[in-house]
Design a protein around this motif. Structure first.
Motif, PDB file in Angstrom:
ATOM      1  N   LYS A 284       0.865  -1.177   0.000  1.00 49.78           N
ATOM      2  CA  LYS A 284       0.000   0.000   0.000  1.00 49.78           C
ATOM      3  C   LYS A 284       0.905   1.231   0.000  1.00 49.78           C
ATOM      4  O   LYS A 284       1.794   1.352   0.814  1.00 49.78           O
ATOM      5  CB  LYS A 284      -0.874   0.006   1.245  1.00 49.78           C
ATOM      6  CG  LYS A 284      -1.689  -1.257   1.396  1.00 49.78           C
ATOM      7  CD  LYS A 284      -3.091  -0.922   1.775  1.00 49.78           C
ATOM      8  CE  LYS A 284      -3.928  -2.087   2.141  1.00 49.78           C
ATOM      9  NZ  LYS A 284      -4.157  -3.110   1.264  1.00 49.78           N
ATOM     10  N   GLY A 285       0.658   2.133  -0.932  1.00 46.11           N
ATOM     11  CA  GLY A 285       1.451   3.357  -0.996  1.00 46.11           C
ATOM     12  C   GLY A 285       2.862   3.089  -1.479  1.00 46.11           C
ATOM     13  O   GLY A 285       3.139   2.098  -2.123  1.00 46.11           O
ATOM     14  N   GLY A 286       3.732   3.993  -1.181  1.00 43.92           N
ATOM     15  CA  GLY A 286       5.119   3.833  -1.581  1.00 43.92           C
ATOM     16  C   GLY A 286       5.490   4.773  -2.706  1.00 43.92           C
ATOM     17  O   GLY A 286       4.674   5.530  -3.224  1.00 43.92           O
ATOM     18  N   SER A 287       6.707   4.713  -3.084  1.00 41.63           N
ATOM     19  CA  SER A 287       7.231   5.615  -4.086  1.00 41.63           C
ATOM     20  C   SER A 287       6.561   5.404  -5.435  1.00 41.63           C
ATOM     21  O   SER A 287       6.386   4.293  -5.900  1.00 41.63           O
ATOM     22  CB  SER A 287       8.734   5.382  -4.217  1.00 41.63           C
ATOM     23  OG  SER A 287       9.251   6.211  -5.211  1.00 41.63           O
ATOM     24  N   GLY A 288       6.201   6.497  -6.067  1.00 43.16           N
ATOM     25  CA  GLY A 288       5.671   6.436  -7.411  1.00 43.16           C
ATOM     26  C   GLY A 288       4.203   6.078  -7.505  1.00 43.16           C
ATOM     27  O   GLY A 288       3.660   6.034  -8.596  1.00 43.16           O
ATOM     28  N   GLN A 289       3.534   5.821  -6.404  1.00 40.68           N
ATOM     29  CA  GLN A 289       2.145   5.411  -6.488  1.00 40.68           C
ATOM     30  C   GLN A 289       1.192   6.528  -6.082  1.00 40.68           C
ATOM     31  O   GLN A 289      -0.001   6.315  -5.992  1.00 40.68           O
ATOM     32  CB  GLN A 289       1.909   4.182  -5.614  1.00 40.68           C
ATOM     33  CG  GLN A 289       2.678   2.982  -6.113  1.00 40.68           C
ATOM     34  CD  GLN A 289       2.349   1.723  -5.341  1.00 40.68           C
ATOM     35  OE1 GLN A 289       1.432   1.704  -4.557  1.00 40.68           O
ATOM     36  NE2 GLN A 289       3.104   0.682  -5.572  1.00 40.68           N
ATOM     37  N   LYS A 290       1.700   7.713  -5.862  1.00 39.46           N
ATOM     38  CA  LYS A 290       0.846   8.807  -5.422  1.00 39.46           C
ATOM     39  C   LYS A 290       0.378   9.663  -6.589  1.00 39.46           C
ATOM     40  O   LYS A 290      -0.575  10.405  -6.472  1.00 39.46           O
ATOM     41  CB  LYS A 290       1.581   9.660  -4.394  1.00 39.46           C
ATOM     42  CG  LYS A 290       1.844   8.889  -3.123  1.00 39.46           C
ATOM     43  CD  LYS A 290       2.564   9.701  -2.093  1.00 39.46           C
ATOM     44  CE  LYS A 290       2.831   8.816  -0.882  1.00 39.46           C
ATOM     45  NZ  LYS A 290       3.615   9.439   0.125  1.00 39.46           N
ATOM     46  N   LYS A 291       1.040   9.584  -7.727  1.00 38.53           N
ATOM     47  CA  LYS A 291       0.658  10.375  -8.886  1.00 38.53           C
ATOM     48  C   LYS A 291      -0.143   9.518  -9.857  1.00 38.53           C
ATOM     49  O   LYS A 291       0.139   8.344 -10.044  1.00 38.53           O
ATOM     50  CB  LYS A 291       1.896  10.880  -9.629  1.00 38.53           C
ATOM     51  CG  LYS A 291       2.599  12.021  -8.965  1.00 38.53           C
ATOM     52  CD  LYS A 291       3.691  12.543  -9.864  1.00 38.53           C
ATOM     53  CE  LYS A 291       4.420  13.693  -9.242  1.00 38.53           C
ATOM     54  NZ  LYS A 291       5.495  14.171 -10.099  1.00 38.53           N
ATOM     55  N   SER A 292      -1.103  10.149 -10.488  1.00 43.22           N
ATOM     56  CA  SER A 292      -1.878   9.448 -11.506  1.00 43.22           C
ATOM     57  C   SER A 292      -1.018   9.324 -12.766  1.00 43.22           C
ATOM     58  O   SER A 292      -0.059  10.082 -12.958  1.00 43.22           O
ATOM     59  CB  SER A 292      -3.145  10.238 -11.826  1.00 43.22           C
ATOM     60  OG  SER A 292      -2.807  11.456 -12.483  1.00 43.22           O
ATOM     61  N   PRO A 293      -1.362   8.396 -13.653  1.00 43.21           N
ATOM     62  CA  PRO A 293      -0.598   8.285 -14.909  1.00 43.21           C
ATOM     63  C   PRO A 293      -0.578   9.590 -15.704  1.00 43.21           C
ATOM     64  O   PRO A 293       0.423   9.937 -16.315  1.00 43.21           O
ATOM     65  CB  PRO A 293      -1.332   7.178 -15.664  1.00 43.21           C
ATOM     66  CG  PRO A 293      -1.953   6.338 -14.586  1.00 43.21           C
ATOM     67  CD  PRO A 293      -2.336   7.317 -13.507  1.00 43.21           C
ATOM     68  N   ALA A 294      -1.690  10.336 -15.671  1.00 45.80           N
ATOM     69  CA  ALA A 294      -1.736  11.610 -16.393  1.00 45.80           C
ATOM     70  C   ALA A 294      -0.754  12.614 -15.779  1.00 45.80           C
ATOM     71  O   ALA A 294      -0.061  13.337 -16.507  1.00 45.80           O
ATOM     72  CB  ALA A 294      -3.148  12.182 -16.362  1.00 45.80           C
ATOM     73  N   ALA A 295      -0.683  12.645 -14.447  1.00 45.82           N
ATOM     74  CA  ALA A 295       0.242  13.561 -13.780  1.00 45.82           C
ATOM     75  C   ALA A 295       1.691  13.184 -14.074  1.00 45.82           C
ATOM     76  O   ALA A 295       2.540  14.053 -14.259  1.00 45.82           O
ATOM     77  CB  ALA A 295      -0.008  13.562 -12.283  1.00 45.82           C
ATOM     78  N   LYS A 296       1.967  11.884 -14.119  1.00 45.38           N
ATOM     79  CA  LYS A 296       3.328  11.432 -14.444  1.00 45.38           C
ATOM     80  C   LYS A 296       3.711  11.836 -15.856  1.00 45.38           C
ATOM     81  O   LYS A 296       4.829  12.293 -16.112  1.00 45.38           O
ATOM     82  CB  LYS A 296       3.432   9.915 -14.298  1.00 45.38           C
ATOM     83  CG  LYS A 296       3.424   9.432 -12.876  1.00 45.38           C
ATOM     84  CD  LYS A 296       3.535   7.929 -12.849  1.00 45.38           C
ATOM     85  CE  LYS A 296       3.348   7.384 -11.458  1.00 45.38           C
ATOM     86  NZ  LYS A 296       3.394   5.933 -11.441  1.00 45.38           N
ATOM     87  N   ALA A 297       2.777  11.673 -16.808  1.00 40.89           N
ATOM     88  CA  ALA A 297       3.055  12.024 -18.204  1.00 40.89           C
ATOM     89  C   ALA A 297       3.325  13.522 -18.333  1.00 40.89           C
ATOM     90  O   ALA A 297       4.253  13.935 -19.043  1.00 40.89           O
ATOM     91  CB  ALA A 297       1.885  11.616 -19.088  1.00 40.89           C
ATOM     92  N   LYS A 298       2.531  14.329 -17.637  1.00 38.77           N
ATOM     93  CA  LYS A 298       2.730  15.780 -17.686  1.00 38.77           C
ATOM     94  C   LYS A 298       4.085  16.172 -17.106  1.00 38.77           C
ATOM     95  O   LYS A 298       4.789  17.027 -17.644  1.00 38.77           O
ATOM     96  CB  LYS A 298       1.605  16.469 -16.916  1.00 38.77           C
ATOM     97  CG  LYS A 298       1.613  17.961 -17.036  1.00 38.77           C
ATOM     98  CD  LYS A 298       0.415  18.573 -16.346  1.00 38.77           C
ATOM     99  CE  LYS A 298       0.464  20.086 -16.441  1.00 38.77           C
ATOM    100  NZ  LYS A 298      -0.656  20.706 -15.739  1.00 38.77           N
TER     101      LYS A 298
END
Length: 125
Positions: free
Chosen positions: A52-66
């Motif tokens: 549950k949680g952890g690095s890289g799992q807090k941003k949505s795919p759209a936010a990561k792409a942006k």
């Protein structure tokens, strides 16, 4: 018998381990060894039990792409000597100053020192 509680694994991981274990048993590996190898394989492929949680799992795919797009633009701008907003000529590297001088067509730039490049760029602006 492998150590640890398997409650934190997903159903898919448990099925995968069971399938791998059956494959090893069919090849003649002992039950305990087959189970140990199966769970080791599942751990290697998926990183262990459910997290549950952890690095890289807090941003949505759209936010990561942006963020990647923005980062790529900054990298290209830096590579081509485009100053960051508010950056003074004195803070730029000599190579960045050379690139700007080349873009502005300043003659004799290849033999200029950094201070001379800064003066030439100010006069050309």
């Amino acid at each position: 018998m492998p150590r640890g509680d398997k409650d934190k694994y997903t159903d898919k991981q448990k099925r995968k381990a069971e399938h791998i274990e059956e494959g090893y048993e069919a090849k003649g590996v002992s039950k305990d060894e087959a189970e140990a190898r199966a769970w080791a394989t599942v751990n290697k492929q998926s990183g262990g039990g459910e997290r549950k949680g952890g690095s890289g799992q807090k941003k949505s795919p759209a936010a990561k792409a942006k963020a990647r797009e923005s980062s790529a633009r900054r990298a290209v701008a830096t590579k081509h000597g485009v100053p960051r907003p508010g950056q003074q000529l004195e803070e730029m590297t000599k190579q960045a100053l050379m690139d700007r001088a080349r873009q502005q067509g300043i003659a004799g730039r290849s033999t200029m020192r950094k201070g001379e490049l800064i003066d030439a760029l100010r006069k050309a602006a």
